[in-house]
Structure formats: structure tokens, C-alpha cells
Design a protein around this motif. Structure first.
Motif, mmCIF file in Angstrom:
data_model
loop_
_atom_site.group_PDB
_atom_site.id
_atom_site.type_symbol
_atom_site.label_atom_id
_atom_site.label_comp_id
_atom_site.label_asym_id
_atom_site.label_seq_id
_atom_site.Cartn_x
_atom_site.Cartn_y
_atom_site.Cartn_z
ATOM 1 N N THR A 33 21.924 -13.426 15.379
ATOM 2 C CA THR A 33 22.890 -14.513 15.521
ATOM 3 C C THR A 33 24.233 -14.040 16.055
ATOM 4 N N ASN A 34 24.490 -12.714 16.055
ATOM 5 C CA ASN A 34 25.764 -12.225 16.604
ATOM 6 C C ASN A 34 25.592 -11.611 17.992
ATOM 7 N N ASN A 35 24.498 -11.950 18.679
ATOM 8 C CA ASN A 35 24.228 -11.371 20.001
ATOM 9 C C ASN A 35 24.880 -12.138 21.144
ATOM 10 N N GLY A 36 25.386 -13.331 20.860
ATOM 11 C CA GLY A 36 25.988 -14.151 21.907
ATOM 12 C C GLY A 36 27.505 -14.200 21.772
ATOM 13 N N MET A 37 28.208 -14.171 22.912
ATOM 14 C CA MET A 37 29.658 -14.351 22.928
ATOM 15 C C MET A 37 29.997 -15.448 23.916
ATOM 16 N N LYS A 38 30.962 -16.280 23.572
ATOM 17 C CA LYS A 38 31.411 -17.335 24.470
ATOM 18 C C LYS A 38 32.923 -17.300 24.592
ATOM 19 N N GLU A 52 14.597 -16.322 30.017
ATOM 20 C CA GLU A 52 14.436 -16.311 31.473
ATOM 21 C C GLU A 52 14.763 -14.923 32.010
ATOM 22 N N ILE A 53 13.860 -14.336 32.754
ATOM 23 C CA ILE A 53 14.089 -13.023 33.350
ATOM 24 C C ILE A 53 14.466 -13.212 34.807
ATOM 25 N N HIS A 54 15.653 -12.737 35.170
ATOM 26 C CA HIS A 54 16.135 -12.914 36.551
ATOM 27 C C HIS A 54 15.568 -11.832 37.437
ATOM 28 N N GLN A 77 29.665 -16.862 29.119
ATOM 29 C CA GLN A 77 28.759 -16.482 28.035
ATOM 30 C C GLN A 77 28.114 -15.131 28.314
ATOM 31 N N VAL A 78 28.053 -14.311 27.292
ATOM 32 C CA VAL A 78 27.346 -13.035 27.343
ATOM 33 C C VAL A 78 26.317 -13.041 26.217
ATOM 34 N N VAL A 79 25.072 -12.723 26.540
ATOM 35 C CA VAL A 79 24.020 -12.647 25.517
ATOM 36 C C VAL A 79 23.357 -11.276 25.604
ATOM 37 N N ILE A 80 23.432 -10.519 24.515
ATOM 38 C CA ILE A 80 22.838 -9.185 24.446
ATOM 39 C C ILE A 80 21.391 -9.301 23.980
ATOM 40 N N ASN A 81 20.521 -8.452 24.535
ATOM 41 C CA ASN A 81 19.116 -8.412 24.125
ATOM 42 C C ASN A 81 18.510 -9.818 24.124
ATOM 43 N N PRO A 82 18.670 -10.566 25.242
ATOM 44 C CA PRO A 82 18.338 -11.999 25.247
ATOM 45 C C PRO A 82 16.864 -12.308 25.045
ATOM 46 N N ASN A 83 16.003 -11.378 25.400
ATOM 47 C CA ASN A 83 14.562 -11.619 25.243
ATOM 48 C C ASN A 83 14.021 -11.079 23.928
ATOM 49 N N TYR A 84 14.912 -10.654 23.053
ATOM 50 C CA TYR A 84 14.524 -10.117 21.736
ATOM 51 C C TYR A 84 13.518 -8.971 21.878
ATOM 52 N N GLU A 85 13.680 -8.187 22.936
ATOM 53 C CA GLU A 85 12.738 -7.097 23.189
ATOM 54 C C GLU A 85 12.790 -6.042 22.095
ATOM 55 N N VAL A 86 13.998 -5.767 21.607
ATOM 56 C CA VAL A 86 14.192 -4.738 20.590
ATOM 57 C C VAL A 86 14.627 -5.404 19.291
ATOM 58 N N ALA A 87 14.028 -4.987 18.181
ATOM 59 C CA ALA A 87 14.330 -5.596 16.887
ATOM 60 C C ALA A 87 15.774 -5.319 16.482
ATOM 61 N N GLU A 88 16.413 -6.338 15.908
ATOM 62 C CA GLU A 88 17.744 -6.195 15.316
ATOM 63 C C GLU A 88 17.748 -6.888 13.963
ATOM 64 N N VAL A 134 16.313 -6.287 31.437
ATOM 65 C CA VAL A 134 17.233 -7.320 30.946
ATOM 66 C C VAL A 134 17.764 -6.881 29.587
ATOM 67 N N PHE A 135 18.966 -6.338 29.597
ATOM 68 C CA PHE A 135 19.615 -5.957 28.346
ATOM 69 C C PHE A 135 20.701 -6.958 27.982
ATOM 70 N N THR A 136 21.358 -7.515 28.978
ATOM 71 C CA THR A 136 22.422 -8.495 28.758
ATOM 72 C C THR A 136 22.439 -9.513 29.888
ATOM 73 N N HIS A 137 22.643 -10.780 29.528
ATOM 74 C CA HIS A 137 22.878 -11.827 30.525
ATOM 75 C C HIS A 137 24.366 -12.149 30.564
ATOM 76 N N TYR A 138 24.922 -12.274 31.782
ATOM 77 C CA TYR A 138 26.268 -12.784 31.970
ATOM 78 C C TYR A 138 26.136 -14.122 32.689
#
Length: 602
Positions: free
Chosen positions: A560-565, A600-602, A545-556, A468-472
Motif C-alpha cells: 500500500t506504500n508503493n504508490g506516490m502522487k 500493464e507492461i510497456h 504518479q510513481v508506482v514501484i514494483n507495479p506488477n507485484y513481481e517481488v514480494a513486499e 518494469v520496476f517503476t512506472h512514471y
């Protein structure tokens, strides 16, 4: 002390009580006026907002903090608006409408009669005594009419923020104009200008004026060039500067600051032990028993994630979390064995673990010391952001035959109803678009999983390094998900880079995967799984909506700029996207409030 028949605790005695007394239940709290400095500093903060509205922040004991919305009223808002120099309030807001604040929640259960000269003269639980989180930050809407002759030296209304820094009081300088954040070019950037920024944000003068995008590159417009502050200006906007032309500056010239910050002592109540370097180890926190006796204890690792580790590393002054560890048996070098904190849940932006939610009574299923929380910290971190305008420009609908979707179905890229389709006949309706993800941070983005656990996908002919790198997602007006299609598996690589930056990562031939600083990973609209399956979606208005790195697996450095709507209109035949924007003012916490399960992991 006794004053006008009202008892109140002086700050010193209150601090002692906070350290040694049990927190009273909400029903048993005695509300009293709170002693504060003679001229309490108040500011409006948050985004988006107008100049006469915002989250209320108070400056007390050298630190900015917020007010909880419990028992908040229009009377409270009237007192605060007058302190800010407005004639009255027209309303107030709850549940962090203007975004979550940081630092302390200074006041809770505030009860004013409306005629007080300052908010600290109203009844409350006392300074720093709160059972709230920043999800409950209060705001006010003031009548846009100033009190005649009001001297506004106690107001700090900032359209400036710091981004990309590893510690409190440092970062890339960003300024707000026309509801869009942009950066400052480093031409003639000096300590005088940097100090104006630092003081505007409530810190001391600047220690360093940094050039060359030392705190990462921004993504928005560059608003200012050749800023020449004298040093006593109230805001950077009051300093002379040149407007930018396209030839003047690029984001590799973004200006940044390191500020002198008020000493808060947050690092004194946390330490790490047993690691191979000062940047890693088992986390230990200082706690006190009912008698006020202090001792070091462990944190239960069961709910410990990258977000909690981010807060621990920040509190330690060690930058960002590279990893949050739930087991630390290999770092067993301390005689500390007792769990004193459990159920820790942070947003990731807090200044200290004590500001995060956690169990009131320790409840840890695996109470042995080897299951306590640990961290690996780093001075730098990645920062991913999606190119929102490209999504808007490339969107279209394709009716794709099922006989061309076997590979996609195998990789779980279609909605559930596809399993009941009459394969290989029929088709699926797909909302397709290009996804260009930039790394604007100060460290490469690398998958958390090692090469040994990457999964070979024969359909696509390469290894996928992250499940899970990105949710669409497609959401209705209530925030409920109406399209289940999503991009489930990924390989990460440098598709293109800025001038002067070399590619390091590629998916082919079992190559290293990641995104280099200054590069971006482009998934074109015509690539398999680069879509939302909208076969079952009825015509109407939606939010994409697109959310990058949604599970916060990798530190950034900035989640707050990981979501786009985008606003989305679908008439059953065609689709339109408009107002695609990065959710940099709302962040992941707001996405979850809309009903989106980010973990949520699909």
C-alpha cells in the motif's frame, strides 16, 4: 427460533448452512434479523477521516469485519451512528471510500427501518453470508453531537495500526496524528504498553513487546517516546509519553508488538504438500460438496500471482510469499488431483483465500495437477517506499535535443510520437526529477529474474535486471494517462545506506543487483530515462504518479506504500509539484480504480 414474528437463524445453524448449502442468488435471499452478542462492538476505521466518520466494522465471533454497501441506506447509518454514541447520521458512503477493510464481510443487504437499537436487529442475509468484496465496504458520516450520558465502552475508534508484520496481530506500531502516520520509539517499551495497543486493535493482550525495529523501520515522524502505560488504558494516546526531539530517537528504535489473537481456525482449511521444507509446496484447500462431505483439492494456477500467494502464506501462518508458482509438477507427492478453485484474484491483504474473488464454478484450461498453484513462503519480506519530498524538490523541465536521445529511444523511454519526429532535429520536452527508493522492510529486495536472464544495455553500459520496476505517469483529472513516458528498464543497487549498514549490491561489472535493508537506490534527475516525456501535454492541472514494483513481481510486506502522487501544475513553460505524498492509505487497489492499469507492461 421464533421471536416477535420474525424468523432468524442462530449463528450455529447458519454456520452449518454456510458449509453445506449453495450460496443463494441475490434475488432469492431471504432477509432476516441476525442474532448477535447482546452488546455488539462497533468501530469506525479507515483513512483519511474525522472522528465521526469512517468505514463501519463489527466485532463478531472474535473477529473484526465489515458491512457490504448493497442496499445500504441512511436508515442503516442512523442505527449505526446511534450505536457509536452519535445522535444521528448525516450520510453514508459506498465503494470503500475509507479504504478496504480486512477479514470477514459480516453483513450484506442490510435493511433497517431506522428505529432499531442495534444493527443486528435489522434484516440482512445473516452473519457472514455475503457475495461482496472489500471494494464494497460501507461507511457512515455521523452528526458530530454525542448522545447525552452515552457510555462508549462498545466503541473502538483507533488511530493506531500495525505495519511490517508477517502475521495477523503483529507489526511495527504506527500512530496517526494530524493526518500523518508516525512511529513509537522503543525507549521503556513494555508488555503493558504493547497490550494497550493490542487491545485497542481488537486483539488480546500482547505476547511480546519488540524493540530495535524488529518489524522494519518506519518512514514518517516519530511521535512518542518513553511510553508508560498502566495497562488498562483504552488507547496508547491515553498513556503518559514524552514528545520526540531530533536527538532522542531514530527509526532503528521503532517499537513493535506481537498480540494474542482470537482463534479463527483459518489455517485448518489450507495446507501445502511436496515441498523441500514446510515453507514451500503445492497449495491444497479444503472444500465440501453438496452433501457436506469435505475433501482436499487443488487451485488452478492460471491466474495465480504473488498477491494470491501472499494470502496463502498468511493463512498458513508462514509469513510472506517469496514466490507464487503457476506450475508445481516438481512437487507431485500427493494423491490429490482435483481442481476445486479457479480464477482466484486477491488484493493481497486478505486473511484467507476464501475472502478473495474466485470463480463460482471451477473453470481451468490446464486442469492437470501439475498446473496447480504453489507457494514459497518466507518469514521476512522487503518493503520499498519512495522519498516523496525529494521528487517535489528536484522537479524541472528540460527541452532535450533529439540527437542526444537515441539511447533513450532505443530503451523505449520516450512517448510514441517521438517515433514520428524528424530525427535528429527538434527536441523532446522532459519532466525530470530524482527518484530515491528506500528498503524499509526486513529482507533485501532482489529481482525475480536470475542473472542468466538479465539484459545487457550497451547504451547505459550495464545489465538491467527488471523490465518494469517503476512506472512514471502523468494523469488528468479523470485518471487517464496523458504522458506515455516511463522508466522501462532498471538496474538495482545500493546508492547509499544508513549508518552501520554496508552496501551489498551494485550494477557495475555484472554485480549482484538489489536493495539492502536500510539502503536506498537513487536515480538522479540527470540520468538517462529518469523523466516523463511531456512533449504532447497541454498546459493544465494534472496528477503525477510513481508506482514501484507495479506488477507485484517481488514480494513486499506492504504494497500500500508503493504508490506516490503529486498535484502538478503546468503552464506550458514551467511546472510545479505540490502535496507529494505516499498513497499508504489508498494503495494499489485505489490506483487501479483511477484507471491506472498497474499490471500493464510497456
Amino acid at each position: 427460533s421464533l421471536q416477535k414474528d420474525n424468523f432468524y437463524l442462530q449463528p450455529t445453524s447458519l454456520l452449518i448452512c454456510m458449509m453445506s448449502c449453495k450460496t443463494p442468488s441475490r434475488a432469492s435471499v431471504a432477509l432476516t434479523p441476525s442474532a448477535a452478542p447482546q452488546q455488539l462492538k462497533v468501530r469506525l476505521a479507515g483513512y483519511p477521516r474525522k472522528h465521526n466518520e469512517g468505514r463501519i466494522e463489527l466485532f463478531y465471533k472474535g473477529e473484526w469485519g465489515t458491512i457490504c454497501d448493497d442496499d445500504f441506506s441512511i436508515a442503516n447509518a442512523n442505527v449505526l451512528c446511534r450505536q457509536l454514541g452519535f445522535v444521528s447520521a448525516t450520510g453514508w458512503t459506498h465503494s470503500a471510500k475509507y479504504g478496504n477493510g480486512q477479514g470477514k464481510i459480516w453483513l450484506d443487504n442490510v435493511l433497517c427501518n431506522g428505529g432499531e437499537k442495534s444493527i443486528d436487529l435489522c434484516k440482512s442475509r445473516g452473519w457472514g453470508n455475503s457475495d461482496c468484496t472489500h471494494d464494497e465496504d460501507a461507511g457512515v458520516v455521523c452528526k458530530d453531537e454525542r448522545i447525552p450520558g452515552f457510555v462508549d465502552s462498545n466503541i473502538i475508534d483507533s488511530n493506531v495500526r500495525l505495519k511490517g508484520g508477517a502475521r495477523l496481530g503483529e507489526g511495527r506500531v504506527e500512530v496517526l496524528k494530524d493526518n500523518e502516520w508516525g512511529t513509537v520509539c522503543d525507549d521503556r517499551w513494555s508488555l503493558l504498553s504493547a497490550s494497550v495497543v493490542c487491545r485497542e486493535l481488537g486483539f488480546g493482550s500482547a505476547k511480546e513487546a519488540l524493540t530495535g525495529a524488529r518489524m522494519g523501520q518506519g518512514m514518517g515522524p516519530i511521535y512518542m517516546n518513553e511510553v508508560k502505560c498502566v495497562g488498562n488504558e483504552k488507547s496508547i494516546w491515553n498513556c503518559p509519553f514524552k514528545n520526540i526531539t531530533a536527538e532522542d530517537c531514530q527509526h532503528m528504535e521503532d517499537a513493535a508488538v506481537r498480540c494474542n489473537i482470537p482463534y479463527m481456525g483459518l489455517e485448518n482449511s489450507i495446507r501445502i504438500t511436496g515441498g523441500r521444507s514446510r515453507f514451500e509446496g503445492r497449495v491444497e484447500v479444503l472444500s465440501s460438496d453438496a452433501n457436506g462431505t469435505e475433501s482436499w483439492g487443488l487451485i488452478c494456477g492460471e491466474t495465480w500471482t504473488t498477491r494470491e500467494a501472499m494470502v496463502a502464506c498468511r493463512q498458513l501462518g508462514l509469513g510472506y510469499a517469496n514466490q507464487g508458482l503457476q506450475e508445481t509438477w516438481y512437487w507431485d507427492s500427493s494423491n490429490v488431483t482435483e481442481m476445486v478453485m479457479s480464477g482466484v484474484k486477491c488484493t493481497g491483504s486478505e486473511m484467507a483465500l476464501s475472502q478473495c474473488q474466485h470463480h463460482k464454478t471451477v473453470n481451468c484450461q490446464k486442469a492437470a495437477a501439475k498446473f496447480s498453484a504453489g507457494v514459497i513462503c518466507s518469514e521476512t519480506a522487503s518493503d520499498l517506499v519512495l522519498n516523496a519530498s525529494l521528487v517535489e524538490q528536484t522537479v524541472y523541465i528540460e527541452d532535450r535535443p533529439l540527437h542526444m536521445l537515441y539511447c533513450a529511444a532505443e530503451e523505449d523511454c520516450l512517448s510514441k510520437s517521438a517515433a514520428k519526429a524528424n530525427w535528429p532535429y527538434g527536441h523532446r520536452r522532459l519532466l525530470r526529477f530524482s527518484s530515491q527508493i528506500h528498503n524499509i522492510g526486513r529482507a533485501d529486495f532482489k529481482p525475480k529474474a536470475g542473472r542468466h536472464s538479465w539484459v545487457w544495455h550497451a547504451c547505459h553500459g550495464h545489465y538491467h535486471s527488471m523490465d518494469v520496476f517503476t512506472h512514471y505517469d502523468l494523469l488528468n483529472a479523470n485518471g487517464s494517462k496523458v504522458a506515455e513516458g516511463h522508466k522501462a528498464s532498471f538496474c538495482l543497487e545500493d546508492t547509499e545506506c544508513q549508518e552501520g549498514v554496508s552496501k551489498r549490491y551494485e550494477c557495475a561489472n555484472f554485480g549482484d543487483q538489489g536493495i539492502t535493508v536500510g539502503c536506498w537506490d537513487l536515480y538522479r534527475h540527470d540520468i538517462d530515462c529518469q523523466w516523463l516525456d511531456i512533449t504532447d501535454v497541454k498546459p493544465g492541472n494534472y496528477i503525477m504518479q510513481v508506482v514501484i514494483n507495479p506488477n507485484y513481481e517481488v514480494a513486499e510486506s506492504d504494497f500500500t506504500n508503493n504508490g506516490m502522487k503529486c498535484n502538478c501544475k503546468y503552464d506550458g513553460h514551467r511546472i510545479w509539484l505540490h502535496n507529494c505524498h505516499i498513497g499508504n492509505h489508498s494503495g494499489a487497489a485505489k490506483l487501479s480504480k483511477l484507471g491506472v492499469k498497474l499490471v500493464e507492461i510497456h
